[in-house]
Design an enzyme around this catalytic site. Structure first.
Site, PDB file in Angstrom:
ATOM      1  N   LYS A 185      24.897 -16.871  -2.962  1.00 32.90           N
ATOM      2  CA  LYS A 185      26.094 -16.422  -3.666  1.00 32.90           C
ATOM      3  C   LYS A 185      25.661 -15.760  -4.970  1.00 32.90           C
ATOM      4  O   LYS A 185      25.394 -16.424  -5.958  1.00 32.90           O
ATOM      5  CB  LYS A 185      27.011 -17.614  -3.947  1.00 32.90           C
ATOM      6  N   GLY A 238      22.431 -20.758 -14.167  1.00 28.71           N
ATOM      7  CA  GLY A 238      23.625 -20.357 -14.892  1.00 28.71           C
ATOM      8  C   GLY A 238      23.834 -21.250 -16.098  1.00 28.71           C
ATOM      9  O   GLY A 238      22.901 -21.896 -16.594  1.00 28.71           O
ATOM     10  N   SER A 239      25.057 -21.306 -16.566  1.00 32.98           N
ATOM     11  CA  SER A 239      25.346 -22.058 -17.783  1.00 32.98           C
ATOM     12  C   SER A 239      25.295 -23.562 -17.535  1.00 32.98           C
ATOM     13  O   SER A 239      25.492 -24.043 -16.414  1.00 32.98           O
ATOM     14  CB  SER A 239      26.732 -21.687 -18.312  1.00 32.98           C
ATOM     15  N   THR A 240      25.047 -24.299 -18.614  1.00 32.67           N
ATOM     16  CA  THR A 240      24.998 -25.756 -18.520  1.00 32.67           C
ATOM     17  C   THR A 240      26.346 -26.323 -18.111  1.00 32.67           C
ATOM     18  O   THR A 240      26.424 -27.265 -17.309  1.00 32.67           O
ATOM     19  CB  THR A 240      24.538 -26.344 -19.862  1.00 32.67           C
ATOM     20  N   GLY A 243      26.791 -25.790 -14.460  1.00 34.91           N
ATOM     21  CA  GLY A 243      25.823 -26.645 -13.780  1.00 34.91           C
ATOM     22  C   GLY A 243      26.306 -28.080 -13.655  1.00 34.91           C
ATOM     23  O   GLY A 243      26.144 -28.717 -12.607  1.00 34.91           O
ATOM     24  N   GLU A 260      18.642 -24.569 -13.198  1.00 37.67           N
ATOM     25  CA  GLU A 260      18.027 -23.798 -14.285  1.00 37.67           C
ATOM     26  C   GLU A 260      19.176 -23.335 -15.150  1.00 37.67           C
ATOM     27  O   GLU A 260      19.913 -22.422 -14.794  1.00 37.67           O
ATOM     28  CB  GLU A 260      17.223 -22.623 -13.713  1.00 37.67           C
ATOM     29  N   CYS A 294      18.110 -16.277 -20.361  1.00 39.13           N
ATOM     30  CA  CYS A 294      18.261 -17.693 -20.699  1.00 39.13           C
ATOM     31  C   CYS A 294      17.191 -18.170 -21.670  1.00 39.13           C
ATOM     32  O   CYS A 294      17.411 -19.120 -22.413  1.00 39.13           O
ATOM     33  CB  CYS A 294      18.252 -18.540 -19.427  1.00 39.13           C
ATOM     34  N   GLU A 395      24.806 -21.514 -26.966  1.00 47.77           N
ATOM     35  CA  GLU A 395      24.216 -20.365 -26.293  1.00 47.77           C
ATOM     36  C   GLU A 395      25.200 -19.195 -26.309  1.00 47.77           C
ATOM     37  O   GLU A 395      26.300 -19.292 -25.760  1.00 47.77           O
ATOM     38  CB  GLU A 395      23.846 -20.711 -24.852  1.00 47.77           C
TER      39      GLU A 395
END
Length: 492
Positions: A185, A238-240, A243, A260, A294, A395
Site C-alpha cells: 500500500k 510513517g509517523s509515530t 504507527g 520505522e 525521517c 517532527e
C-alpha cells in the site's frame, strides 16, 4: 507540464490496481488524480482502492503463499527474479526518476541517484536469498536437531510519500528474498513508482499473487490491511502516531510488526569540528529532499564558541538556496510533496515565531515564475531555540531547522537525547575519542560521524524509542521476514 530536459517527458498512464498478477480497476471503479506539487497539475488518474480490493489482494497473496511456487522455490531461483528486476530498473531509470520527481517534487538530480541505489539493494538481497540457512544444534539427548529459516507468509507493506521508491524497496526486497508474499500500500499522494515497480516484477517473471499493489486512501486501506486475518506481518514506515494505531490494530490478530517511525534527529557540532564541512553536512542534513526525510537533522546543536560562525554560514547558504523546478537538473530544492504537508510546515513556522525563536531566514512560501500552482517553501532556519519549544520537540517533516546552542559535551548529549525520538544523529568533531564516546551515548539507531544521511543496503537502519523497532537493510532485515522452525529426530 513543461520540463527543462530536451527529451520528451515519459508518458504516465492511468494507474490501476495490481492483484494476482493482473491489472484491474478498483472494485467500485473509483479513481482519483495524482497531483504534481511541481505546478499543481494532474499527472494521471489512479485507481482509488477499497477494502474489498484489499481483501482480494490479501486472498491472492494467501493463495500464492499456501499453494504457489515462490515460498517453496530455492533461494537461487528467487535471486534470479530479483536480479532481473534490478536490471529492468536500470533499463527504465529515466522514467522511474521522472515519476518520483513529478509525484513528490524530488529534484531530478537526486531521483536519478536513487534509482541505481535501489537496483543495488535488489541485488544485495538477491545475494542474501541464497544464504538463508538454519543450523544443527547439539543437545543433551540422543537426537539429530536442526533449525530452518522459513518465510513469515503474507506481508502488508505500508509506505509513505517522501521516498516512494527507496522505502518500498526496503520492504519488498527483503520480504520477497525470504519467500514471502507482499501486499503493498503506497502513499495515496505518491503512487507512481510503486506501480512501475510492479510492472517490472511482472516482466521479470514473478509468479502471480506474490506482489500486489493497492492504491487509494491511506487510513482506510491501511486499517483494512492491518486488520485482515490472513496477513501475517505488517511493515510500516510513517509517523509515530499512525504507527501506534497500526500496532493496536495488528495486535488483535497477533501479527508481527516492524515500525520505522518519526524522528527529530540531533546534529551536533563541537567547537573542534571541521567547520566548513560541518556546515555543509548540516545544510544537507536538514534540507535534502526538502526536509521530507525521517532522519532529517532538524535540531542543530552548536557549541557556543563557534555558534555565531556556524549559524552565519548556514543562514547565508540557506538564504541563497531558492526552491525551483525539480525537473531542472540544476535544482537542489523542490516543492513540498503535497498540500497537507505544505500547510503543516507553514503552521510550524508560525508556531516557532510565536514561541519566541529567532527566524533567521525563510519562513514563507515561494512562487517560482511559471510554477505558481506549486508547493514551494523557502529553507527556514530558527536560531536561539530552546529545547522545550515545540519546533525542537515535534517532527515537522519539512525544511525547518532549529539551532540550539550548548556548552559542554554532557549538555550536548542531554539535549540530543531529550525528545521522544531516536532514529538518527550526527556528531561533528576532530577528536576521534569524543566522536565515538558521544556516538555510544546517543539513543539513536544510526549515528553519523563527520557526515550525515549516508545509507547502504548492507547496513541496518531503524530507530530507538518512539522512532520504532525492527531493522531495514542489512542481514538484520531478514530476521523480521523469516521465522525459525526447530526439527528433532530421535536417534536412540
Amino acid at each position: 507540464m513543461t520540463t527543462i530536459s530536451q527529451a520528451p517527458a515519459p508518458v504516465v498512464a492511468p494507474g490501476r490496481l495490481f492483484i494476482d498478477g493482473e491489472w484491474r480497476d478498483a472494485a467500485d471503479g473509483g479513481t482519483r488524480p495524482t497531483v504534481s506539487p511541481v505546478d499543481g497539475s494532474e499527472t494521471a488518474p489512479i485507481a482509488h482502492g477499497t477494502p474489498a480490493d484489499v481483501d482480494a489482494a490479501v486472498r491472492a497473496a494467501r493463495q500464492a503463499f499456501d499453494s504457489g511456487p515462490w515460498s517453496r522455490m530455492g533461494g537461487h531461483e528467487r535471486a534470479r527474479v530479483l536480479l532481473a528486476v534490478a536490471d529492468l530498473i536500470e533499463r527504465d531509470a529515466e522514467e522511474i526518476a521522472y515519476r518520483e520527481t513529478v509525484d513528490m517534487g524530488k529534484p531530478i538530480m537526486f531521483a536519478r541517484q536513487e534509482v541505481p541505489f535501489v537496483a543495488m539493494a535488489y541485488r544485495y538481497f538477491a545475494g542474501l536469498a541464497t544464504q538463508l540457512s538454519g543450523a544443527t544444534r547439539p543437545t543433551a539427548t540422543p537426537t539429530f536437531t536442526y533449525t530452518l529459516r522459513e518465510p513469515v507468509g503474507v506481508v502488508g507493506a505500508i509506505t509513505p510519500f517522501n521516498f516512494p521508491l527507496v522505502l518500498a524497496t526496503t520492504k519488498l526486497a527483503p520480504a520477497l528474498a525470504a519467500g514471502n508474499m507482499v501486499v503493498h500500500k503506497p502513499s495515496e499522494a505518491t503512487p507512481l513508482s510503486a506501480l512501475k515497480i510492479a510492472e517490472l516484477f511482472a516482466e521479470a517473471g514473478l509468479p502471480a499473487g506474490v506482489l500486489n499493489v493497492i492504491t487509494g486512501p491511506g487510513a482506510e486501506l491501511g486499517q483494512a490491511l492491518s486488520a485482515h486475518p490472513a496477513v501475517d506481518k505488517i511493515s510500516f514506515t510513517g509517523s509515530t502516531a499512525v504507527g501506534r494505531e497500526i500496532i493496536r490494530t495488528a495486535a488483535e490478530s497477533l501479527k508481527k510488526v516492524t515500525m520505522e517511525l518519526g524522528g527529530k534527529s540531533p546534529n551536533i557540532v563541537f567547537a573542534d569540528a571541521y567547520l566548513d564541512q560541518a556546515v555543509q553536512q548540516a545544510f544537507f542534513g536538514i534540507f535534502y529532499n526538502k526536509g521530507e526525510i525521517c532522519t532529517a537533522g532538524s535540531r542543530l546543536l552548536v557549541q557556543r564558541p563557534v555558534y555565531e560562525e556556524v549559524v552565519g554560514k548556514l543562514v547565508e547558504q540557506a538564504a541563497a538556496t531558492l526552491p525551483g523546478n525539480p525537473l531542472d537538473p540544476q535544482t537542489l530544492f523542490g516543492p513540498l510533496a503535497h498540500r497537507a504537508q505544505f500547510e503543516k510546515v507553514t503552521e510550524y513556522t508560525r508556531i516557532g515565531r510565536a514561541e519566541g525563536a529567532a527566524l533567521l531566514t525563510g519562513g514563507e512560501a515561494y512562487r517560482p515564475e511559471g510554477l505558481e500552482g506549486g508547493l514551494y517553501f523557502r529553507p527556514t532556519v530558527f536560531g536561539d531555540v530552546d529545547s522545550a519549544m515545540r519546533i525542537a520537540q515535534e517532527e515537522i517533516f519539512g525544511p525547518v531547522l532549529s539551532v540550539i546552542p550548548f556548552d559542554t559535551e554532557e549538555d550536548a548529549i542531554a539535549l540530543a537525547n531529550g525528545t521522544q525520538y531516536g532514529l538518527a544523529a550526527g556528531v561533528h568533531t576532530s577528536d576521534v575519542k569524543r566522536a565515538h564516546r558521544v556516538a555510544r551515548a546517543l539513543k539513536a539507531g544510526t549515528c553519523w560521524i563527520n557526515t550525515y544521511n549516508l545509507f547502504d543496503p548492507a547496513v541496518p537502519f531503524g530507530g530507538y524509542k518512539a522512532s520504532g523497532f525492527g531493522r531495514e537493510f542489512g542481514p538484520e532485515a531478514l530476521e523480521s521476514y523469516t521465522q525459525t522452525k526447530s526439527v528433532w529426530t530421535d536417534l536412540s
